[in-house]
Design a protein around this motif. Sequence first.
Motif, PDB file in Angstrom:
ATOM      1  N   GLN A  77      -0.538  28.305  -2.628  1.00  0.00           N
ATOM      2  CA  GLN A  77      -1.265  27.579  -1.746  1.00  0.00           C
ATOM      3  C   GLN A  77      -2.894  27.577  -2.301  1.00  0.00           C
ATOM      4  OE1 GLN A  77      -1.365  29.409   1.712  1.00  0.00           O
ATOM      5  NE2 GLN A  77      -0.071  27.651   3.124  1.00  0.00           N
ATOM      6  N   LEU A  78      -3.285  28.190  -3.198  1.00  0.00           N
ATOM      7  CA  LEU A  78      -5.101  27.873  -3.652  1.00  0.00           C
ATOM      8  C   LEU A  78      -4.910  27.086  -4.735  1.00  0.00           C
ATOM      9  CD1 LEU A  78      -7.732  28.585  -3.540  1.00  0.00           C
ATOM     10  CD2 LEU A  78      -7.163  31.485  -4.683  1.00  0.00           C
ATOM     11  N   PHE A  79      -3.707  27.548  -5.329  1.00  0.00           N
ATOM     12  CA  PHE A  79      -3.775  26.927  -6.968  1.00  0.00           C
ATOM     13  C   PHE A  79      -3.423  24.986  -6.584  1.00  0.00           C
ATOM     14  CE2 PHE A  79      -0.914  25.016 -10.196  1.00  0.00           C
ATOM     15  CZ  PHE A  79      -1.070  24.912 -11.133  1.00  0.00           C
ATOM     16  N   SER A  80      -2.526  25.073  -5.572  1.00  0.00           N
ATOM     17  CA  SER A  80      -2.650  23.518  -4.910  1.00  0.00           C
ATOM     18  C   SER A  80      -3.795  23.129  -4.569  1.00  0.00           C
ATOM     19  CB  SER A  80      -1.357  23.193  -3.669  1.00  0.00           C
ATOM     20  OG  SER A  80      -0.488  24.051  -4.204  1.00  0.00           O
ATOM     21  N   LEU A  81      -4.642  23.844  -3.615  1.00  0.00           N
ATOM     22  CA  LEU A  81      -6.032  23.223  -3.010  1.00  0.00           C
ATOM     23  C   LEU A  81      -6.636  22.743  -4.845  1.00  0.00           C
ATOM     24  CD1 LEU A  81      -7.810  22.385  -1.656  1.00  0.00           C
ATOM     25  CD2 LEU A  81      -8.952  24.643  -0.949  1.00  0.00           C
ATOM     26  N   VAL A  82      -6.651  23.586  -5.429  1.00  0.00           N
ATOM     27  CA  VAL A  82      -7.984  23.710  -7.005  1.00  0.00           C
ATOM     28  C   VAL A  82      -7.278  22.409  -7.346  1.00  0.00           C
ATOM     29  CG1 VAL A  82      -7.960  23.965  -9.214  1.00  0.00           C
ATOM     30  CG2 VAL A  82      -8.312  25.741  -6.718  1.00  0.00           C
ATOM     31  N   CYS A  83      -5.606  22.071  -7.636  1.00  0.00           N
ATOM     32  CA  CYS A  83      -5.265  20.888  -8.147  1.00  0.00           C
ATOM     33  C   CYS A  83      -5.066  19.615  -6.851  1.00  0.00           C
ATOM     34  CB  CYS A  83      -3.623  20.968  -8.999  1.00  0.00           C
ATOM     35  SG  CYS A  83      -2.842  22.226  -9.287  1.00  0.00           S
ATOM     36  N   PHE A  84      -5.638  19.726  -6.135  1.00  0.00           N
ATOM     37  CA  PHE A  84      -5.830  18.488  -5.757  1.00  0.00           C
ATOM     38  C   PHE A  84      -7.181  18.709  -5.150  1.00  0.00           C
ATOM     39  CE2 PHE A  84      -7.323  17.171  -0.958  1.00  0.00           C
ATOM     40  CZ  PHE A  84      -7.160  15.968  -0.572  1.00  0.00           C
ATOM     41  N   LEU A  85      -7.953  19.001  -5.825  1.00  0.00           N
ATOM     42  CA  LEU A  85      -9.403  18.598  -5.707  1.00  0.00           C
ATOM     43  C   LEU A  85      -9.741  17.572  -7.470  1.00  0.00           C
ATOM     44  CD1 LEU A  85     -11.353  21.518  -4.366  1.00  0.00           C
ATOM     45  CD2 LEU A  85     -11.095  19.735  -3.409  1.00  0.00           C
ATOM     46  N   PHE A  86      -8.724  18.294  -8.634  1.00  0.00           N
ATOM     47  CA  PHE A  86      -9.037  17.199  -9.681  1.00  0.00           C
ATOM     48  C   PHE A  86      -7.907  15.816  -9.451  1.00  0.00           C
ATOM     49  CE2 PHE A  86      -9.263  21.981 -11.563  1.00  0.00           C
ATOM     50  CZ  PHE A  86     -10.629  21.161 -12.255  1.00  0.00           C
ATOM     51  N   MET A  87      -7.100  16.201  -8.344  1.00  0.00           N
ATOM     52  CA  MET A  87      -6.144  14.610  -8.560  1.00  0.00           C
ATOM     53  C   MET A  87      -7.083  13.859  -7.990  1.00  0.00           C
ATOM     54  SD  MET A  87      -3.046  14.178  -6.204  1.00  0.00           S
ATOM     55  CE  MET A  87      -4.373  13.931  -4.095  1.00  0.00           C
ATOM     56  N   CYS A  88      -7.775  14.112  -6.863  1.00  0.00           N
ATOM     57  CA  CYS A  88      -9.125  13.854  -6.417  1.00  0.00           C
ATOM     58  C   CYS A  88      -9.874  12.795  -7.260  1.00  0.00           C
ATOM     59  CB  CYS A  88      -9.958  13.945  -4.944  1.00  0.00           C
ATOM     60  SG  CYS A  88      -8.934  14.463  -3.538  1.00  0.00           S
ATOM     61  N   TYR A  89     -10.450  13.546  -8.149  1.00  0.00           N
ATOM     62  CA  TYR A  89     -11.494  13.253  -9.178  1.00  0.00           C
ATOM     63  C   TYR A  89     -11.165  12.266  -9.271  1.00  0.00           C
ATOM     64  CZ  TYR A  89     -14.201  13.958 -13.427  1.00  0.00           C
ATOM     65  OH  TYR A  89     -14.817  13.011 -14.513  1.00  0.00           O
ATOM     66  N   PHE A  90      -9.468  12.413 -10.916  1.00  0.00           N
ATOM     67  CA  PHE A  90      -9.030  11.681 -11.439  1.00  0.00           C
ATOM     68  C   PHE A  90      -8.555  10.160 -10.410  1.00  0.00           C
ATOM     69  CE2 PHE A  90      -8.746  15.539 -14.252  1.00  0.00           C
ATOM     70  CZ  PHE A  90      -8.993  15.031 -15.269  1.00  0.00           C
ATOM     71  N   MET A  91      -8.440  10.802  -9.508  1.00  0.00           N
ATOM     72  CA  MET A  91      -7.888   9.274  -9.205  1.00  0.00           C
ATOM     73  C   MET A  91      -8.330   8.552  -8.921  1.00  0.00           C
ATOM     74  SD  MET A  91      -5.884   9.461  -4.715  1.00  0.00           S
ATOM     75  CE  MET A  91      -8.000   9.645  -4.500  1.00  0.00           C
ATOM     76  N   LEU A  92      -9.785   8.858  -8.934  1.00  0.00           N
ATOM     77  CA  LEU A  92     -11.082   7.798  -9.089  1.00  0.00           C
ATOM     78  C   LEU A  92     -11.576   6.803  -9.885  1.00  0.00           C
ATOM     79  CD1 LEU A  92     -13.819  10.157  -6.449  1.00  0.00           C
ATOM     80  CD2 LEU A  92     -12.369   8.390  -5.681  1.00  0.00           C
ATOM     81  N   LEU A  93     -11.081   7.555 -10.913  1.00  0.00           N
ATOM     82  CA  LEU A  93     -11.429   7.370 -11.944  1.00  0.00           C
ATOM     83  C   LEU A  93     -10.039   5.965 -12.255  1.00  0.00           C
ATOM     84  CD1 LEU A  93     -11.764  10.322 -14.132  1.00  0.00           C
ATOM     85  CD2 LEU A  93     -13.298   9.173 -13.296  1.00  0.00           C
ATOM     86  N   LEU A  94      -9.315   5.664 -11.646  1.00  0.00           N
ATOM     87  CA  LEU A  94      -8.469   4.647 -11.333  1.00  0.00           C
ATOM     88  C   LEU A  94      -8.752   3.246 -11.228  1.00  0.00           C
ATOM     89  CD1 LEU A  94      -5.028   6.382 -11.230  1.00  0.00           C
ATOM     90  CD2 LEU A  94      -6.541   6.508 -13.130  1.00  0.00           C
ATOM     91  N   GLU A  95      -7.986   2.754 -11.983  1.00  0.00           N
ATOM     92  CA  GLU A  95      -8.167   0.719 -11.412  1.00  0.00           C
ATOM     93  C   GLU A  95      -8.264   0.765  -9.324  1.00  0.00           C
ATOM     94  OE1 GLU A  95      -9.151  -1.242 -13.126  1.00  0.00           O
ATOM     95  OE2 GLU A  95      -9.447   0.017 -15.309  1.00  0.00           O
ATOM     96  N   LEU A  96      -8.998  -0.034  -9.211  1.00  0.00           N
ATOM     97  CA  LEU A  96      -8.574  -0.154  -7.962  1.00  0.00           C
ATOM     98  C   LEU A  96      -7.450  -0.415  -6.737  1.00  0.00           C
ATOM     99  CD1 LEU A  96      -9.811   0.172  -4.923  1.00  0.00           C
ATOM    100  CD2 LEU A  96     -10.687  -2.765  -5.410  1.00  0.00           C
ATOM    101  N   LYS A  97      -6.623  -0.697  -7.648  1.00  0.00           N
ATOM    102  CA  LYS A  97      -5.324  -1.809  -7.447  1.00  0.00           C
ATOM    103  C   LYS A  97      -4.410  -0.919  -7.266  1.00  0.00           C
ATOM    104  CE  LYS A  97      -3.977  -4.517 -11.656  1.00  0.00           C
ATOM    105  NZ  LYS A  97      -3.331  -5.657 -12.417  1.00  0.00           N
ATOM    106  N   THR A  98      -4.359   0.494  -9.041  1.00  0.00           N
ATOM    107  CA  THR A  98      -4.091   1.271  -8.563  1.00  0.00           C
ATOM    108  C   THR A  98      -3.819   2.284  -7.636  1.00  0.00           C
ATOM    109  OG1 THR A  98      -3.740   1.784 -11.440  1.00  0.00           O
ATOM    110  CG2 THR A  98      -3.334   3.466 -10.298  1.00  0.00           C
ATOM    111  N   LEU A  99      -5.249   2.645  -6.663  1.00  0.00           N
ATOM    112  CA  LEU A  99      -5.094   3.760  -5.941  1.00  0.00           C
ATOM    113  C   LEU A  99      -4.751   3.154  -4.328  1.00  0.00           C
ATOM    114  CD1 LEU A  99      -8.903   4.001  -5.838  1.00  0.00           C
ATOM    115  CD2 LEU A  99      -7.295   5.826  -6.717  1.00  0.00           C
ATOM    116  N   LEU A 100      -4.690   1.662  -5.037  1.00  0.00           N
ATOM    117  CA  LEU A 100      -3.703   1.258  -3.295  1.00  0.00           C
ATOM    118  C   LEU A 100      -2.300   2.094  -3.346  1.00  0.00           C
ATOM    119  CD1 LEU A 100      -6.037  -2.575  -3.278  1.00  0.00           C
ATOM    120  CD2 LEU A 100      -5.983  -0.357  -1.492  1.00  0.00           C
ATOM    121  N   TYR A 101      -1.444   1.083  -4.739  1.00  0.00           N
ATOM    122  CA  TYR A 101      -0.114   1.577  -5.193  1.00  0.00           C
ATOM    123  C   TYR A 101      -0.035   2.652  -5.206  1.00  0.00           C
ATOM    124  CZ  TYR A 101       3.653   1.831  -8.279  1.00  0.00           C
ATOM    125  OH  TYR A 101       5.125   2.264  -8.474  1.00  0.00           O
TER     126      TYR A 101
END
Length: 276
Positions: A77-101
């Motif tokens: 669970q703790l590991f998944s939370l850390v991965c979720f935070l990293f996911m959010c970080y890298f998600m913000l580096l993607l294109e806007l239309k990619t985020l909508l997708y």
Amino acid sequence: MNVIKQLFNFYLNSSVHVALAAVSLTSITQNEFRIDGGFNLLCFVFFATITGYNFVKFYGIAKWHYRSLSNWLKVIQLFSLVCFLFMCYFMLLLELKTLLYISVFAVVTFLYAIPILPKRYYLDSNHNLRDISGLKVYIIGLVWVGVTVVLPVLNNESAINADVIITGVQRFVFVIALMLPFEIRDLALDNFKLATIPQKIGIKQTKILGLLLLMLFLFLESMKTNGGGEDFMILAVVSLCTAGFILFSKTNNSPYYSAFWVEGIPLLWLFLTVFS
């Protein structure tokens, strides 16, 4: 030796192995369509896969048995939370239309684990998408196509041409074939109302279906603009390996048979692609 086994089990149970498989298939797509600069996307796929798979696997357990969770599950669970935070970080580096997708797959993952749709569509009191009769394997196949084929092409602002569509169909067929050993493994455990492929047609016919899917997988390669040659030989090796695992699948295989070896075939595919 026990520590090594525990670490290996954590590697599998925390969905790191399946995340590497997803990254491998995404990287294969990037290589096939000459997509450059996809490091942020690969990182996103890695952390999103861990987050999504662990959410689906452990949501019910964490919800109803939080106080009695074992230590290893709390670590996951703790590991998944850390991965979720990293996911959010890298998600913000993607294109806007990619985020909508991506939001579409976030909704699918949510519905896959959490009861929200009307009762008449479900098998039992769980009331989530994974329990709709006969639908589970196809939902997973479509999500993997969307993440490992369409997502890298879309993020690169490339055109969805005929070759991309064929690759998408190929990937769907391949993922379905790859899931058959898991379906056979879980035959004795799955609710019969799930109507999994082995439940509907039996183990022998499931294996035949797997071989037919792999033949279609190879045939589709010949329909591409630059199909054939070295890429075809790599797919032939991948298909033979997958076929072998399907043929030797049983309900009493080792726990690592599907969870490690079968799930590792995309990593073999990427290895052959990079070093051929």
